[in-house]
Motif scaffolding. Structure first.
Motif, PDB file in Angstrom:
ATOM      1  N   LEU A 105      30.743  29.567  49.520  1.00 46.30           N
ATOM      2  CA  LEU A 105      32.068  29.496  48.914  1.00 46.30           C
ATOM      3  C   LEU A 105      32.399  30.847  48.271  1.00 46.30           C
ATOM      4  N   PRO A 106      33.676  31.267  48.288  1.00 45.49           N
ATOM      5  CA  PRO A 106      34.850  30.534  48.756  1.00 45.49           C
ATOM      6  C   PRO A 106      34.866  30.403  50.274  1.00 45.49           C
ATOM      7  N   ALA A 107      35.610  29.407  50.744  1.00 48.50           N
ATOM      8  CA  ALA A 107      35.695  29.122  52.169  1.00 48.50           C
ATOM      9  C   ALA A 107      37.134  28.767  52.526  1.00 48.50           C
ATOM     10  N   VAL A 108      37.401  28.772  53.825  1.00 48.16           N
ATOM     11  CA  VAL A 108      38.711  28.377  54.338  1.00 48.16           C
ATOM     12  C   VAL A 108      38.541  27.113  55.165  1.00 48.16           C
ATOM     13  N   VAL A 109      39.374  26.126  54.892  1.00 45.71           N
ATOM     14  CA  VAL A 109      39.387  24.885  55.663  1.00 45.71           C
ATOM     15  C   VAL A 109      40.617  24.914  56.561  1.00 45.71           C
ATOM     16  N   LYS A 110      40.438  24.555  57.836  1.00 47.13           N
ATOM     17  CA  LYS A 110      41.563  24.585  58.770  1.00 47.13           C
ATOM     18  C   LYS A 110      41.313  23.610  59.910  1.00 47.13           C
ATOM     19  N   PRO A 111      42.363  23.100  60.538  1.00 48.19           N
ATOM     20  CA  PRO A 111      42.180  22.312  61.760  1.00 48.19           C
ATOM     21  C   PRO A 111      41.636  23.203  62.869  1.00 48.19           C
ATOM     22  N   SER A 112      40.747  22.678  63.674  1.00 47.89           N
ATOM     23  CA  SER A 112      40.133  23.512  64.707  1.00 47.89           C
ATOM     24  C   SER A 112      41.139  23.960  65.756  1.00 47.89           C
ATOM     25  N   GLN A 113      42.247  23.219  65.906  1.00 46.42           N
ATOM     26  CA  GLN A 113      43.244  23.602  66.902  1.00 46.42           C
ATOM     27  C   GLN A 113      44.640  23.666  66.281  1.00 46.42           C
ATOM     28  N   GLY A 114      44.697  24.088  65.022  1.00 43.29           N
ATOM     29  CA  GLY A 114      45.971  24.143  64.322  1.00 43.29           C
ATOM     30  C   GLY A 114      46.789  25.372  64.670  1.00 43.29           C
ATOM     31  N   VAL A 115      48.063  25.358  64.225  1.00 45.56           N
ATOM     32  CA  VAL A 115      48.986  26.473  64.422  1.00 45.56           C
ATOM     33  C   VAL A 115      49.836  26.636  63.170  1.00 45.56           C
ATOM     34  N   ALA A 116      50.504  27.794  63.067  1.00 42.83           N
ATOM     35  CA  ALA A 116      51.531  28.058  62.059  1.00 42.83           C
ATOM     36  C   ALA A 116      51.023  27.902  60.622  1.00 42.83           C
ATOM     37  N   SER A 117      49.755  28.207  60.384  1.00 42.71           N
ATOM     38  CA  SER A 117      49.158  28.121  59.042  1.00 42.71           C
ATOM     39  C   SER A 117      49.173  26.712  58.472  1.00 42.71           C
ATOM     40  N   GLU A 118      49.402  25.712  59.307  1.00 41.28           N
ATOM     41  CA  GLU A 118      49.468  24.336  58.814  1.00 41.28           C
ATOM     42  C   GLU A 118      48.086  23.846  58.411  1.00 41.28           C
ATOM     43  N   ASP A 119      47.984  23.353  57.176  1.00 41.21           N
ATOM     44  CA  ASP A 119      46.745  22.802  56.646  1.00 41.21           C
ATOM     45  C   ASP A 119      45.603  23.810  56.667  1.00 41.21           C
ATOM     46  N   VAL A 120      45.930  25.070  56.419  1.00 42.04           N
ATOM     47  CA  VAL A 120      44.923  26.110  56.226  1.00 42.04           C
ATOM     48  C   VAL A 120      44.905  26.448  54.745  1.00 42.04           C
ATOM     49  N   VAL A 121      43.750  26.289  54.106  1.00 41.53           N
ATOM     50  CA  VAL A 121      43.711  26.441  52.655  1.00 41.53           C
ATOM     51  C   VAL A 121      42.384  27.051  52.218  1.00 41.53           C
ATOM     52  N   LEU A 122      42.462  27.893  51.200  1.00 40.60           N
ATOM     53  CA  LEU A 122      41.281  28.499  50.594  1.00 40.60           C
ATOM     54  C   LEU A 122      40.737  27.571  49.517  1.00 40.60           C
ATOM     55  N   VAL A 123      39.427  27.354  49.536  1.00 37.91           N
ATOM     56  CA  VAL A 123      38.773  26.541  48.505  1.00 37.91           C
ATOM     57  C   VAL A 123      37.685  27.381  47.854  1.00 37.91           C
ATOM     58  N   ARG A 124      37.524  27.187  46.557  1.00 36.53           N
ATOM     59  CA  ARG A 124      36.609  28.050  45.802  1.00 36.53           C
ATOM     60  C   ARG A 124      35.331  27.348  45.354  1.00 36.53           C
ATOM     61  N   ASP A 125      35.325  26.023  45.361  1.00 34.59           N
ATOM     62  CA  ASP A 125      34.122  25.308  44.922  1.00 34.59           C
ATOM     63  C   ASP A 125      34.035  23.985  45.672  1.00 34.59           C
ATOM     64  N   GLY A 126      32.962  23.267  45.420  1.00 32.66           N
ATOM     65  CA  GLY A 126      32.730  22.019  46.140  1.00 32.66           C
ATOM     66  C   GLY A 126      33.797  20.974  45.886  1.00 32.66           C
ATOM     67  N   ARG A 127      34.333  20.930  44.666  1.00 29.10           N
ATOM     68  CA  ARG A 127      35.379  19.957  44.367  1.00 29.10           C
ATOM     69  C   ARG A 127      36.637  20.243  45.177  1.00 29.10           C
ATOM     70  N   GLU A 128      37.047  21.519  45.224  1.00 29.12           N
ATOM     71  CA  GLU A 128      38.229  21.872  46.002  1.00 29.12           C
ATOM     72  C   GLU A 128      37.987  21.642  47.498  1.00 29.12           C
ATOM     73  N   LEU A 129      36.773  21.895  47.963  1.00 26.22           N
ATOM     74  CA  LEU A 129      36.446  21.676  49.370  1.00 26.22           C
ATOM     75  C   LEU A 129      36.603  20.204  49.732  1.00 26.22           C
ATOM     76  N   ALA A 130      35.997  19.327  48.922  1.00 24.23           N
ATOM     77  CA  ALA A 130      36.092  17.891  49.201  1.00 24.23           C
ATOM     78  C   ALA A 130      37.541  17.420  49.156  1.00 24.23           C
TER      79      ALA A 130
END
Length: 398
Positions: A137-162
């Protein structure tokens, strides 16, 4: 000579770019789409087809006019279109490269296996538990086949990741996610065009993002790409080498790292900006490759200003996305703007919304209100023209 264009909803790239280019090349055009009624104004023949199924695309073409090319500029149906082109023995992309580029988990796997680069990442199947210490961490969560930055988000800890995984799964049930290390550094693009034998670098942009934890692209500036060689090695490892490709990468402290490979021409009106900067009929060049005509004349060092060569020292180009900063209703919207002959800076504005439209802010490219693109002798003059336009005629959301 019949060109089949597979498409979903109409985009400016298709209606104002590829359709006119196909006609200029002497092609009769048939649009295969799941929403033919939306193409009535384009003047092209439009046939209903399940374009997400290569078998359906092949069947419709086989019972219509013989094809000279089968082409798509959609992120979502590159593999299906490539399979249809291969069925008719036409020039086209390798469907396996289309799949590897579209699926971000496969992209990471292929690049690591080829020894090009390693980015620590975890593939999360729809029912898989949230990873513990596997990804730093930090990490980026994203759909494996997403587009247009949809549901792409930076998380900094385990709580934000979950929380991010839970929220994205709620909006996208059944989809696979990717959790990968956050790549910090300047963001760039590389724009290429290949004919299956050679890949030509067209240029590149420096990308400015909106505020984290989201990844909304707000501005692109024409700039020589700092890591073209690395990106080209990555594309070879993925099998990408035919037609247009738009690759995004970060210059990290440890060197360049690929963000994603979009196996089509750059979008959001940057394709028109790219054509303006290069001074060539870009859409015709791209279709020409699919028609078996090769790459066309070399751009030369005076044209490929962003390619890392000598370039045109007296040109700069910018695409500015005007992003909604709040939810609400559009109460004021500037109209279409085009440059006048003799303007020292050529400036265009393309509205994407209208007065009365409801905006529900999503922190993605779907929040764009309009696109300004400008080409001028240098960055200072372009910045001045863009600032003057946005100040004089702003978008207003109430």
């Amino acid at each position: 000579m019949r060109l089949y264009l597979t498409a979903l909803k109409p985009t400016d790239s298709v209606t104002d770019g590829f359709l006119p280019a196909a006609r200029a090349l002497g092609c009769d055009v048939t649009v295969l789409t799941d929403r033919p009624e939306q193409y009535a104004a384009s003047g092209a023949e439009a046939l209903a087809c399940d374009v997400r199924d290569a078998r359906a695309v092949i069947d419709v073409i086989a019972h219509h006019h013989p094809p000279a090319a089968v082409f798509s500029n959609s992120d979502h149906i590159q593999a299906e279109t490539a399979l249809a082109a291969a069925y008719f023995d036409l020039p086209g992309k390798d469907w396996r490269a289309c799949v590897a580029a579209k699926n971000k988990a496969l992209t990471r796997r292929r690049l690591a296996a080829a020894g090009v680069e390693t980015v620590r990442s975890v593939r999360l199947a729809p029912d898989a538990p949230v990873p513990g210490g596997e990804v730093p961490l930090p990490a980026v969560v994203k759909p494996s086949q997403g587009v247009a930055s949809e549901d792409v988000v930076l998380v900094r800890d385990g709580r934000e990741l979950a929380g991010a995984v839970r929220a994205i799964r709620g909006r996208r049930p059944g989809e696979t996610l990717v959790v990968e290390e956050y790549l910090d550094g300047p963001l760039h693009t590389l724009e290429t065009l290949g004919d299956g034998r050679a890949v030509r670098v067209l240029g590149g942009f420096r990308t400015t993002l909106g505020p984290l934890p989201h990844f909304v692209e707000e501005r692109l500036d024409w700039e020589p790409p700092p890591a073209a060689g690395h990106v080209l090695r990555a594309l070879r490892a993925l099998g990408v080498g035919f037609g247009a490709c738009h690759t995004e990468y970060v210059m990290t402290a440890d060197g360049p790292r690929i963000i994603e490979v979009n196996y089509r021409v750059i979008g959001d009106h940057c394709d028109f900006l790219l054509a303006d900067l290069l001074g060539v009929p870009l859409f015709e060049r791209i279709l020409g490759v699919h028609l078996g005509r090769g790459l066309g004349p070399d751009l030369g060092p005076d044209r490929a200003a962003g390619s890392g060569g000598r370039g045109r020292a007296t040109v700069h180009g910018t695409a500015l996305s005007l992003v909604a900063e709040r939810s609400g209703t559009v109460t004021r919207a500037p109209g279409i703007v085009a440059p006048s002959p003799g303007d020292p800076v050529r400036l265009w504005h393309r509205p994407l919304r209208s007065v009365g439209d409801r905006i529900d802010r999503s922190h993605t490219n779907r929040d764009y209100l309009g696109i300004v693109r400008a080409v001028g002798p240098d960055r200072a003059s372009v910045d001045e023209a863009v600032s003057a336009f946005t100040a004089a005629d702003p978008w207003v959301i109430a």
